[in-house]
Write an enzyme that holds these catalytic residues in place. Structure first.
Site, short mmCIF file in Angstrom:
data_model
loop_
_atom_site.label_atom_id
_atom_site.label_comp_id
_atom_site.label_asym_id
_atom_site.label_seq_id
_atom_site.Cartn_x
_atom_site.Cartn_y
_atom_site.Cartn_z
N ARG A 34 -12.40 1.77 5.21
CA ARG A 34 -11.37 1.03 4.49
C ARG A 34 -10.51 1.97 3.65
NH1 ARG A 34 -12.12 -3.80 6.12
NH2 ARG A 34 -14.25 -4.40 6.64
N ASP A 35 -9.19 1.69 3.69
CA ASP A 35 -8.28 2.47 2.85
C ASP A 35 -8.58 2.16 1.38
OD1 ASP A 35 -5.23 3.86 3.42
OD2 ASP A 35 -5.69 3.21 1.37
N ILE A 36 -8.56 3.20 0.57
CA ILE A 36 -8.92 3.06 -0.84
C ILE A 36 -7.84 2.30 -1.62
CG2 ILE A 36 -7.93 5.21 -1.77
CD1 ILE A 36 -10.75 5.70 -3.02
N ASN A 93 1.38 8.09 10.50
CA ASN A 93 2.39 8.93 9.86
C ASN A 93 2.12 10.38 10.23
OD1 ASN A 93 3.54 6.74 8.39
ND2 ASN A 93 1.81 6.83 6.96
N GLU A 101 0.32 12.00 4.03
CA GLU A 101 -0.27 12.59 2.82
C GLU A 101 -1.54 13.36 3.13
OE1 GLU A 101 -0.68 9.37 0.07
OE2 GLU A 101 1.51 9.12 -0.09
N VAL A 102 -2.35 12.85 4.03
CA VAL A 102 -3.62 13.51 4.34
C VAL A 102 -3.50 14.17 5.72
CG1 VAL A 102 -6.09 13.22 4.66
CG2 VAL A 102 -4.88 11.78 3.00
N HIS A 106 -4.92 10.13 11.21
CA HIS A 106 -5.46 8.80 10.93
C HIS A 106 -4.44 7.77 11.36
CE1 HIS A 106 -3.36 10.33 7.39
NE2 HIS A 106 -2.99 9.09 7.11
N HIS A 108 -3.42 3.76 10.61
CA HIS A 108 -3.63 2.64 9.70
C HIS A 108 -3.66 1.37 10.53
CE1 HIS A 108 -2.25 4.89 5.94
NE2 HIS A 108 -1.74 5.65 6.89
P1 AMP Z 1 -0.86 8.76 4.89
O1 AMP Z 1 0.29 8.63 3.95
O2 AMP Z 1 -0.59 8.15 6.22
O3 AMP Z 1 -1.36 10.19 4.98
O4 AMP Z 1 -1.99 7.86 4.29
C1 AMP Z 1 -3.12 8.34 3.62
C2 AMP Z 1 -3.95 7.13 3.23
O5 AMP Z 1 -5.23 7.56 2.85
C3 AMP Z 1 -3.37 6.32 2.06
O6 AMP Z 1 -3.15 4.97 2.49
C4 AMP Z 1 -4.46 6.42 0.99
O7 AMP Z 1 -4.62 5.22 0.26
C5 AMP Z 1 -5.70 6.72 1.83
N1 AMP Z 1 -6.77 7.42 1.15
C6 AMP Z 1 -6.68 8.54 0.40
N2 AMP Z 1 -7.89 8.92 -0.03
C7 AMP Z 1 -8.78 8.03 0.47
C8 AMP Z 1 -10.19 7.88 0.38
N3 AMP Z 1 -10.95 8.73 -0.31
N4 AMP Z 1 -10.78 6.85 1.03
C9 AMP Z 1 -10.03 5.98 1.73
N5 AMP Z 1 -8.69 6.07 1.86
C10 AMP Z 1 -8.07 7.07 1.23
#
Ligand code: AMP
Length: 122
Positions: A34-36, A93, A101-102, A106, A108
């Site tokens: 689950r997304d945080i 993304n 961001e990460v 991944h 969504h």
């Molecule tokens: P993106 O902008 O596509 O890279 O999305 C990164 C997603 O990772 C965002 O929706 C964040 O809320 C989610 N996220 C970041 N850290 C965590 C975590 N520790 N556990 C779950 N989701 C996370």
């Protein structure tokens, strides 16, 4: 230039068990959790276990077995979450303009409410 994977990203830490996650599904090559910061009643992230930065990197370098397992895991999550009938959205993304961001691939899985039009301006 090729894709350079940073193994200090937060999803790499989740895969190593260094930080917790709310797991929805784990398969041989994929993890769904689950997304945080959920943006819909259902907001699940599905990641491959391998070190891939983005979808293009994965598509180029992952094995057929990883790709099949990953794609099937996304479908399985939708069925498990009960959203296949009412509808859902899949977002991946990538890079700067995609506002990723990460830097670990991944997707969504978003569902549970009307998600509106696909993109907002700005
Ligand atoms: P993106 O902008 O596509 O890279 O999305 C990164 C997603 O990772 C965002 O929706 C964040 O809320 C989610 N996220 C970041 N850290 C965590 C975590 N520790 N556990 C779950 N989701 C996370």
């Amino acid at each position: 230039m090729g894709h350079v994977y940073d193994d200090q990203n937060i999803f790499a830490k989740i895969l190593r068990g260094e930080i917790p996650n709310a797991t929805v599904l784990e398969t041989e090559h994929a993890l769904a959790f689950r997304d945080i910061h959920p943006q819909a009643p259902t907001h699940v992230l599905v990641i491959p276990k391998g070190p891939y930065v983005c979808f293009d990197h994965f598509a180029q370098e992952a094995s057929d077995a990883e790709i099949v397992d990953y794609v099937r895991a996304v479908g399985e999550v939708c069925r498990m979450e009960g959203v296949a009938e009412d509808g859902w959205r899949l977002i991946a993304n990538a890079g700067m303009n995609g506002v990723q961001e990460v830097p670990h691939l991944h997707v969504h899985v978003l569902a549970g409410r009307n998600l509106g039009r696909m993109l907002s301006k700005g």
